[in-house]
Design an enzyme around this catalytic site. Sequence first.
Site, mmCIF file in Angstrom:
data_model
loop_
_atom_site.group_PDB
_atom_site.id
_atom_site.type_symbol
_atom_site.label_atom_id
_atom_site.label_comp_id
_atom_site.label_asym_id
_atom_site.label_seq_id
_atom_site.Cartn_x
_atom_site.Cartn_y
_atom_site.Cartn_z
ATOM 1 C CE LYS A 30 13.636 -1.070 2.576
ATOM 2 N NZ LYS A 30 12.744 -0.025 2.115
ATOM 3 N NE ARG A 74 16.208 9.796 3.033
ATOM 4 C CZ ARG A 74 14.985 10.105 2.621
ATOM 5 N NH1 ARG A 74 14.518 11.329 3.079
ATOM 6 N NH2 ARG A 74 14.133 9.422 2.055
HETATM 7 N N1 BES Z 1 16.287 1.161 -0.290
HETATM 8 C C1 BES Z 1 15.160 1.950 -0.037
HETATM 9 C C2 BES Z 1 14.681 2.563 -1.279
HETATM 10 C C3 BES Z 1 14.205 1.774 -2.363
HETATM 11 C C4 BES Z 1 13.204 0.836 -2.378
HETATM 12 C C5 BES Z 1 14.838 1.563 -3.610
HETATM 13 C C6 BES Z 1 12.792 0.106 -3.287
HETATM 14 C C7 BES Z 1 14.464 0.998 -4.666
HETATM 15 C C8 BES Z 1 13.366 0.151 -4.513
HETATM 16 C C9 BES Z 1 15.365 3.132 0.890
HETATM 17 O O1 BES Z 1 16.275 3.129 2.090
HETATM 18 C C10 BES Z 1 14.228 3.394 1.560
HETATM 19 O O2 BES Z 1 13.773 2.441 2.313
HETATM 20 N N2 BES Z 1 13.500 4.580 1.215
HETATM 21 C C11 BES Z 1 12.178 4.812 1.943
HETATM 22 C C12 BES Z 1 12.249 6.382 2.558
HETATM 23 C C13 BES Z 1 11.053 6.734 3.414
HETATM 24 C C14 BES Z 1 11.168 5.795 4.581
HETATM 25 C C15 BES Z 1 11.131 8.197 3.482
HETATM 26 C C16 BES Z 1 11.236 4.652 0.759
HETATM 27 O O3 BES Z 1 11.547 5.255 -0.369
HETATM 28 O O4 BES Z 1 10.091 4.147 1.198
HETATM 29 ZN ZN ZN Z 2 15.851 2.232 3.668
#
Ligand code: BES
Ligand code: ZN
Length: 451
Positions: free
Chosen positions: A230, A304
């Site tokens: 990230k 997921r």
């Molecule tokens: N934990 C995050 C989702 C999240 C981010 C929740 C910010 C609340 C606030 C999750 O694990 C994630 O990183 N999801 C990605 C998925 C993508 C790579 C398909 C996202 O939402 O960008």
């Molecule tokens: Zn994530």
Amino acid sequence: MPPSIPLYFVTPKQVNNDYANYAVWLEMSGFTGQPDSYCLLPSADAELACVLVGKPSTFNTWTLGDLAQSLPAQKYALADDLSADEATKLCLGWTLGQYRFTRYKRTDANALPELDFPDNVDQHYITAAAESTYLVRDLINTPALDMHPEALAAEAQKVAERFNAKCSITASEALADANYPMIYGVGRANGHDNAQAPRLVDIRWGKPNAPKVTLVGKGVCFDTGGLNMKSSAGMKLMKKDMGGAAQVLGLAQMIMQLNLPVHLRVLIPAVENSISASATRPSDVLMSRQGTTVEIGNTDAEGRLVLADALTEASSEQPDLLIDCATLTGAARVAVGAELAALFCNDDEIAEALIACGERQDDPLWRLPLHEPYRNMLDSRVADIHNISNAPYGGAITAALFLREFTAGQSPWIHIDFMAFNMRSRPGRPEGGDAMGMRALFALIKERFGG
Ligand code: BES
Ligand code: ZN
Ligand code: ZN
């Protein structure tokens, strides 16, 4: 003991008519009786005589949320006659408004005001809801240094022990041996036998022949994104990525404390999504507990994966109600913002009932669709399914559709994709970790299964 200072709800009309002798004081204070405002009134000898609070059109949980932090540290009492429901809401909101995260503060916090609760409140409910909310907030607010998978599992065990529930924890390689390949696959970057190693917590409580309610919570103690790292801004809040686990633990505690007649099971995959030489890579293919293969398109779509294995296990027992809570996607925040929980459900009647419970509990949820035509966005060329969608849109929906593949057609199934964090302070809800949808879910379970 000095008598408690009365707190009066007043309308602008009452301010004009009944407090004419305070007209100058009220004017100086800028208080006209508008909702969300209050005014301290002095006695003749300059003590605090009473508090006037602008009366809202309807009382809700948050009516006293701000006052609980901002009134002088004295003892107060509600002077108005309130229904049991109104009084319970106000007193719960008061209690929630007094939350402070003090674990790392070495200086004493200033004293807080106290409120005598009216006799007609549902004290058991207030205590259970407040204790659970405080637990959820504390777990989320605690940084990953101290809220790693081992600590999260220990917290879950503590809750289980308090209510004589059974609790088993599977960790590290034992997870692979017990056929949880995706929980292991996400967690294995952290090595073995340390506090960050992956775990699965499994709690059971209640009479085996009672209706079965199974809760699954995403317990990613820190989400770096893995090798698909990230950005700094995206990682900053990721201690909260175990918010789903915190919320199902809080909900479980409410259910046990108020003794709902259900057979409860709680499954929490607790992992860190870390970066190391042994981390799962983009393009790796993982086996799932279900026996299907999953192509890892992006290691940041880890929630997921761990949920999928836990949902497979949960569904194998065909519970009467299956619920998962997760800080699953940024896309859900784009869709409904940070202050609404996104709800997915494969049963329209349950979805509507839950939304109605949320309205009654001032705990709102907004439904998004399990839109079938998007399912093929998860098709993979090399494996049975892809962990990310090939389209840049509808990410909360495709994530929910991914989870659905691992629920074995279980119905009703409720999936909640929520923020678990207040980005700004609102009455009763200070900035920081929070439950969202927990009281609504409790009300639904109580309504459905009695108690
Ligand atoms: N934990 C995050 C989702 C999240 C981010 C929740 C910010 C609340 C606030 C999750 O694990 C994630 O990183 N999801 C990605 C998925 C993508 C790579 C398909 C996202 O939402 O960008
Ligand atoms: Zn994530
Ligand atoms: Zn995550």
